[in-house]
Design an enzyme around this catalytic site. Sequence first.
Site, PDB file in Angstrom:
ATOM      1  N   HIS A  51       7.091  -1.489 -24.889  1.00 50.24           N
ATOM      2  CA  HIS A  51       7.310  -0.973 -23.604  1.00 50.24           C
ATOM      3  C   HIS A  51       8.237   0.387 -23.748  1.00 50.24           C
ATOM      4  O   HIS A  51       8.934   0.352 -24.656  1.00 50.24           O
ATOM      5  CB  HIS A  51       7.999  -2.049 -22.697  1.00 50.24           C
ATOM      6  CG  HIS A  51       6.964  -3.149 -22.327  1.00 50.24           C
ATOM      7  ND1 HIS A  51       7.359  -4.081 -21.578  1.00 50.24           N
ATOM      8  CD2 HIS A  51       6.001  -3.529 -22.600  1.00 50.24           C
ATOM      9  CE1 HIS A  51       6.289  -4.980 -21.108  1.00 50.24           C
ATOM     10  NE2 HIS A  51       5.415  -4.701 -21.904  1.00 50.24           N
ATOM     11  N   GLU A  53      10.721   1.111 -22.386  1.00 49.51           N
ATOM     12  CA  GLU A  53      12.361   0.802 -22.334  1.00 49.51           C
ATOM     13  C   GLU A  53      12.695   0.263 -23.981  1.00 49.51           C
ATOM     14  O   GLU A  53      13.936   0.697 -24.366  1.00 49.51           O
ATOM     15  CB  GLU A  53      12.887  -0.431 -21.606  1.00 49.51           C
ATOM     16  CG  GLU A  53      12.554  -0.410 -19.831  1.00 49.51           C
ATOM     17  CD  GLU A  53      10.977  -0.676 -19.627  1.00 49.51           C
ATOM     18  OE1 GLU A  53      11.095  -1.288 -18.322  1.00 49.51           O
ATOM     19  OE2 GLU A  53      10.149  -0.743 -20.250  1.00 49.51           O
ATOM     20  N   CYS A  81      10.694  -5.492 -16.941  1.00 52.09           N
ATOM     21  CA  CYS A  81      10.270  -7.007 -17.137  1.00 52.09           C
ATOM     22  C   CYS A  81      11.507  -7.979 -17.791  1.00 52.09           C
ATOM     23  O   CYS A  81      12.507  -7.412 -18.232  1.00 52.09           O
ATOM     24  CB  CYS A  81       9.012  -6.962 -17.809  1.00 52.09           C
ATOM     25  SG  CYS A  81       9.094  -6.791 -19.576  1.00 52.09           S
ATOM     26  N   CYS A  84      12.362  -6.797 -21.417  1.00 50.73           N
ATOM     27  CA  CYS A  84      13.137  -5.481 -21.386  1.00 50.73           C
ATOM     28  C   CYS A  84      14.483  -5.737 -20.783  1.00 50.73           C
ATOM     29  O   CYS A  84      15.430  -5.131 -21.342  1.00 50.73           O
ATOM     30  CB  CYS A  84      12.223  -4.334 -20.911  1.00 50.73           C
ATOM     31  SG  CYS A  84      10.723  -3.978 -21.725  1.00 50.73           S
TER      32      CYS A  84
END
Length: 147
Positions: A51, A53, A81, A84
């Site tokens: 992801h 992040e 999410c 993260c």
Amino acid sequence: MFSSFMPEALSEARAAAQRGEVPVGAVVTRGNEILGRAGNRTRELSDPTAHAELLAIRAACAALGQERLTGCALWVTLEPCAMCAQAIAHARLDRLHFGAADPKSGGVLVGARVFEHPQTHHVPEIHDGIDADACTALLRSFFAGRR
């Protein structure tokens, strides 16, 4: 008050969309310096943890040569999410700035609400809705093209 780095995060999100990734972008800053930046790369790397992040956090940690990002902020185009959000807590980021809310998979203000759990040892200052219209429009446009 702070300077917004959301335009840089949006640039990373647009680059992710051009690679066929869900258009999420993230930037880690300390003061006016960008320490790490990334867009989603889950498909490209065949890695569900890639992801934006997490990739930006990894880059910032590498740039500083340490696992903690105290004194730093994360700018991301979509509400993180749960995975993260927990990484944000572990990295000890001071602030989280995000654009679009994520009512389906968010882990900050909806869903898991990671920062509300007593097991979460660090909670950043949270600023939501930063350039939310632009962040939301990018996501909607991407998914409209897929349908």
